[in-house]
Design an enzyme around this catalytic site. Structure first.
Site, PDB file in Angstrom:
ATOM      1  N   HIS A  36      59.567-116.078  40.674  1.00  0.00           N
ATOM      2  CA  HIS A  36      59.129-117.339  40.051  1.00  0.00           C
ATOM      3  C   HIS A  36      58.209-117.031  38.877  1.00  0.00           C
ATOM      4  O   HIS A  36      57.568-115.985  38.837  1.00  0.00           O
ATOM      5  CB  HIS A  36      58.407-118.227  41.075  1.00  0.00           C
TER       6      HIS A  36
ATOM      7  N   HIS B  63      57.266-108.276  39.768  1.00  0.00           N
ATOM      8  CA  HIS B  63      55.993-108.512  40.453  1.00  0.00           C
ATOM      9  C   HIS B  63      56.119-108.272  41.952  1.00  0.00           C
ATOM     10  O   HIS B  63      57.099-108.696  42.572  1.00  0.00           O
ATOM     11  CB  HIS B  63      55.502-109.939  40.182  1.00  0.00           C
TER      12      HIS B  63
ATOM     13  N   LYS C  22      47.823-116.006  34.720  1.00  0.00           N
ATOM     14  CA  LYS C  22      47.382-115.179  35.857  1.00  0.00           C
ATOM     15  C   LYS C  22      48.569-114.572  36.594  1.00  0.00           C
ATOM     16  O   LYS C  22      49.687-115.067  36.488  1.00  0.00           O
ATOM     17  CB  LYS C  22      46.527-116.029  36.803  1.00  0.00           C
TER      18      LYS C  22
ATOM     19  N   HIS D  52      54.121-113.975  35.767  1.00  0.00           N
ATOM     20  CA  HIS D  52      54.407-112.694  36.416  1.00  0.00           C
ATOM     21  C   HIS D  52      55.390-111.841  35.615  1.00  0.00           C
ATOM     22  O   HIS D  52      56.377-112.360  35.079  1.00  0.00           O
ATOM     23  CB  HIS D  52      55.032-112.931  37.797  1.00  0.00           C
TER      24      HIS D  52
ATOM     25  N   CYS E  40      47.082-121.894  44.885  1.00  0.00           N
ATOM     26  CA  CYS E  40      46.280-121.696  43.676  1.00  0.00           C
ATOM     27  C   CYS E  40      45.122-122.681  43.556  1.00  0.00           C
ATOM     28  O   CYS E  40      44.039-122.311  43.098  1.00  0.00           O
ATOM     29  CB  CYS E  40      47.180-121.678  42.454  1.00  0.00           C
TER      30      CYS E  40
ATOM     31  N   ASP F  38      48.945-124.728  37.307  1.00  0.00           N
ATOM     32  CA  ASP F  38      50.357-124.323  37.452  1.00  0.00           C
ATOM     33  C   ASP F  38      51.387-125.461  37.462  1.00  0.00           C
ATOM     34  O   ASP F  38      52.277-125.488  38.324  1.00  0.00           O
ATOM     35  CB  ASP F  38      50.528-123.472  38.719  1.00  0.00           C
TER      36      ASP F  38
ATOM     37  N   ASP G 166      50.975-119.523  35.986  1.00  0.00           N
ATOM     38  CA  ASP G 166      51.379-118.351  36.751  1.00  0.00           C
ATOM     39  C   ASP G 166      52.322-117.561  35.833  1.00  0.00           C
ATOM     40  O   ASP G 166      53.258-118.148  35.261  1.00  0.00           O
ATOM     41  CB  ASP G 166      52.113-118.851  38.013  1.00  0.00           C
TER      42      ASP G 166
END
Ligand code: VGL
Ligand code: ZN
Length: 224
Positions: A101, A70, A126, A66, A171, A22, A64
């Site tokens: 984010h 989310h 993810k 989303h 993470c 990330d 990351d």
């Protein structure tokens, strides 16, 4: 801070993979979920990634990623703020809520410009399910849904996974713990990872748990 033993003189070979977690604009100072000093580890990550590129070719980046609604975002709950404690029964969301984010397709979700993302052999995106967060690169937070990374790494015969990036206590941490459960030998590159420390004390608690789990510790000089 806990005393850790760092491995020295690690020789990288084809059974090894580097997992760079990330390194995205939103986790870098100035971003929506900035990790303090997150920008300072990028150069070192590039150096280590180049070593992996040369001797193993296995450099995994996570991103990351989303949807904008989310359920880990505080903005989805009237009256809630980022950092508020919140947990669903199955652990899919929580233990805290986050600011919006790494929304898919936004600048904040892009890799930081200084990261040599061209070194990646595979990119794992993810946190795509609006109802389930995914701190780990291996398993979503429901602890059931695999991202496919474990299967991929096994199929190319990877045995050791070296983890660095953001955030150490989310993470990186959950990836390390799950990596052990999937049967990998896992190393955290400590000086190439930075944490959020939310709730306070979370970084040392995570390091302690990783140590108990059998995660080993390295730093960027371990590879020279
Ligand atoms: C992360 C919180 C929320 C991380 C991602 O990359 O550690 N932390 N989403
Ligand atoms: Zn996230």
């Amino acid at each position: 801070m806990l005393e850790l033993e760092y491995l020295k003189s690690i020789t990288i070979n084809q059974d090894d993979a580097l997992l760079v977690v990330d390194i995205q604009n939103d986790f870098i100072p100035g971003g929506a979920l900035a990790v303090e000093d997150g920008d300072l580890i990028i150069e070192g990550i590039n150096n280590v990634a180049n070593i992996f590129k040369k001797f193993s070719r296995n450099v995994v980046l996570t991103q990351d990623w989303h949807p904008k609604d989310h359920k880990s975002f505080a903005s989805q709950y009237p009256g809630k703020d980022p950092g508020d404690e919140f947990q669903t029964d199955d652990g899919s969301i929580g233990p805290v809520l986050w600011p919006d984010h790494c929304v898919q397709g936004t600048k904040g979700a892009e890799f930081h410009v200084n990261l040599e993302s061209n070194l990646a052999s595979i990119i794992v995106r993810k946190g795509r399910n609006p109802n389930v967060d995914s701190y780990s690169a291996f398993l979503e937070n429901d602890k059931k849904t695999e991202t496919g990374l474990a299967g991929y790494l096994k199929s190319i015969n990877v045995k050791r996974v070296f983890i660095c990036g953001l955030a150490l206590d989310y993470c990186c941490y959950f990836s390390a713990m799950d990596g052990i459960d999937f049967g990998f030998e896992v190393y955290l590159i400590v000086d190439l990872s930075k944490g959020i420390d939310l709730p306070p004390g979370n970084i040392s608690k995570s390091i302690e748990n990783m140590k108990d789990k059998g995660v080993k510790f390295a730093n960027q000089d371990s590879f020279k």
